[in-house]
Write an enzyme that holds these catalytic residues in place. Structure first.
Site, short mmCIF file in Angstrom:
data_model
loop_
_atom_site.label_atom_id
_atom_site.label_comp_id
_atom_site.label_asym_id
_atom_site.label_seq_id
_atom_site.Cartn_x
_atom_site.Cartn_y
_atom_site.Cartn_z
N THR A 63 2.67 -1.93 5.53
CA THR A 63 1.39 -2.02 5.98
C THR A 63 1.35 -3.35 7.00
OG1 THR A 63 0.40 -0.96 3.98
CG2 THR A 63 -1.18 -2.16 5.48
N TYR A 76 -3.24 4.71 8.98
CA TYR A 76 -2.31 3.97 9.85
C TYR A 76 -0.85 4.34 9.41
CZ TYR A 76 -1.41 1.36 5.23
OH TYR A 76 -1.09 1.12 4.04
N THR A 142 3.20 -3.22 0.19
CA THR A 142 2.66 -3.91 -0.98
C THR A 142 3.13 -2.89 -2.12
OG1 THR A 142 0.82 -2.60 -0.52
CG2 THR A 142 0.99 -5.24 0.12
N ASP A 143 3.49 -1.53 -1.81
CA ASP A 143 3.70 -0.44 -3.06
C ASP A 143 4.74 -0.95 -4.00
OD1 ASP A 143 1.23 0.96 -2.33
OD2 ASP A 143 2.59 2.42 -1.04
N LYS A 215 0.73 -5.25 -8.61
CA LYS A 215 -0.31 -4.64 -7.67
C LYS A 215 -1.11 -3.84 -8.78
CE LYS A 215 -1.14 -2.05 -3.88
NZ LYS A 215 -0.57 -1.17 -2.51
N GLU A 335 5.85 -1.30 -34.37
CA GLU A 335 5.55 0.25 -34.78
C GLU A 335 6.81 1.11 -34.65
OE1 GLU A 335 1.70 1.80 -33.02
OE2 GLU A 335 1.82 0.37 -31.55
#
Length: 380
Positions: A63, A76, A142-143, A215, A335
């Site tokens: 981006t 975009y 950023t992903d 993120k 657990e």
């Protein structure tokens, strides 16, 4: 007629020239001083420029390099602007460092892959080994930024800073955050105090460690946080850089970069209500060498899924329990009977980072649960 009027011409000329001598001397002196000052300023500027740190900018797209698209408001396309254009578009970067930009890829980070990871790791290591750069900045979407940062943190050797940076808004947005983020990323990479801190991410005035950053919001610029540790520092153009810990107190694991990609196949299985064994069995049938469980709560899952994971571990598939919950640690034998089942717990690593570490460990020939567990807890 006065005496002055009958004074010989030679005397009159002398009378006029005598007062002008100091003026001429003063003018010459001023020229000398001015020339000397200019020479000193020029030399000072040359010395300052020569002493600036050398920062290599490796662009991958994302981006931060995006341009507007007409399909919808705010739409975009990622990776449309080159790294060189990004560097040139930010005022003042040339005052922070001597910059060299190279294009590694031009993709959205949802398409990030082993090939780009290996290219980044090899180029960074080459730059450090050959003393081509004092630091590296990677521009990235950023992903999957946190996964790339964590991968590089585990394979790049040396104490020179590597800073990964992105943005939540494209370069053509009215209030693009990319230029400010890139400026601060270079600022951090150029700072001597950044050495020995491993790979860092710089966005929105914060410095985050590769191990802990994640993120957390789909669109907000305040998306990256470190749930279990908090930021390792803050940065702004006016106040400078403030690290919260000494680099000497930090520990890092390091693994050899495999000879070639791809990395071993490791699948993330997301736990949910009414879960059965099908996703696990399907992953194994497609050649998964490891499975990371994005479990509920403390890395738990349904009885059927646990039985399928236990069967997978007995076949030699690496099974790591992580959690779909955003924060907290996954602990052994609470657990789930990890010792009995041959499972590994991810500690604080979220599923996507647990997958990266599992890939590197399998590629390094580590397969015994006890050794795998030691690797996951190595930095604590």
């Amino acid at each position: 007629m006065t005496k002055e009027m009958v004074r010989p011409a030679s005397l009159r000329r002398r009378a006029l020239s005598i007062p002008s001598i100091p003026v001429i001397v003063l003018a010459i002196s001023s020229m000398v001083i001015s020339t000397t000052a200019y020479a000193e300023e020029t030399a000072k500027g040359m010395t300052t420029a020569a002493s600036l740190p050398r920062i290599l900018v490796l662009a991958t797209g994302g981006t931060i390099a995006g341009q507007a698209d007409s399909r919808a408001t705010g739409a975009y396309k990622s990776g449309q602007i080159t790294g060189e254009q990004l560097v040139q578009s930010v005022p003042g970067l040339d005052k922070l460092a001597k910059l060299n930009a190279e294009q590694v890829s031009s993709i959205g980070s949802q398409d990030m892959n082993d090939k780009v990871w290996f290219a980044l790791a090899q180029r960074i290591q080459q730059a450090f080994d050959k003393n081509e750069a004092d630091g590296v900045v990677v521009t990235h979407g950023t992903d999957t930024l946190e996964e790339t940062a964590f991968f590089l943190d585990n394979v790049v050797k040396g104490d020179k800073p590597v800073v990964i940076v992105g943005s939540m808004r494209p370069a053509t947005a009215v209030s693009a955050d990319g230029p400010g983020n890139l400026y601060e990323a270079v600022q951090v990479a150029a700072d001597p105090r950044s050495r020995g801190r491993g790979v860092m991410a710089v966005l929105n005035d914060k410095i985050e460690a590769a191990r802990s950053i994640t993120k957390t919001n789909t669109t907000s610029i305040e998306t990256f946080v470190s749930p279990n540790g908090g930021p390792i520092g803050y940065v702004d153009t006016a106040g400078g850089i403030r690290f919260l810990a000494q680099s000497s107190s930090l520990k890092r694991a390091n693994y050899p970069l495999p000879a070639s990609e791809p990395l071993p196949r490791v699948e993330i299985i997301y736990s949910h209500a009414n879960m059965d064994s099908v996703p696990i069995e399907d992953a194994i049938s497609h050649g998964a060498k490891g499975i990371v469980l994005a479990g509920v709560g403390d890395g738990n899952t349904s009885k059927q899924a646990l039985e399928a994971l236990e069967a997978a571990a007995k076949k030699g598939v690496v099974v790591v329990r992580s959690s779909r919950v955003r924060s907290g640690f996954v602990t052994r034998n609470v657990e789930v009977d990890d010792d009995k089942n041959g499972f590994v717990v991810s500690e604080d690593l979220n599923p996507q980072k647990a997958r990266v570490l599992t890939q590197l460990l399998i590629a390094s020939g580590v397969s015994a649960p006890a050794e795998l567990q030691r690797a996951f807890t190595a930095t604590w």
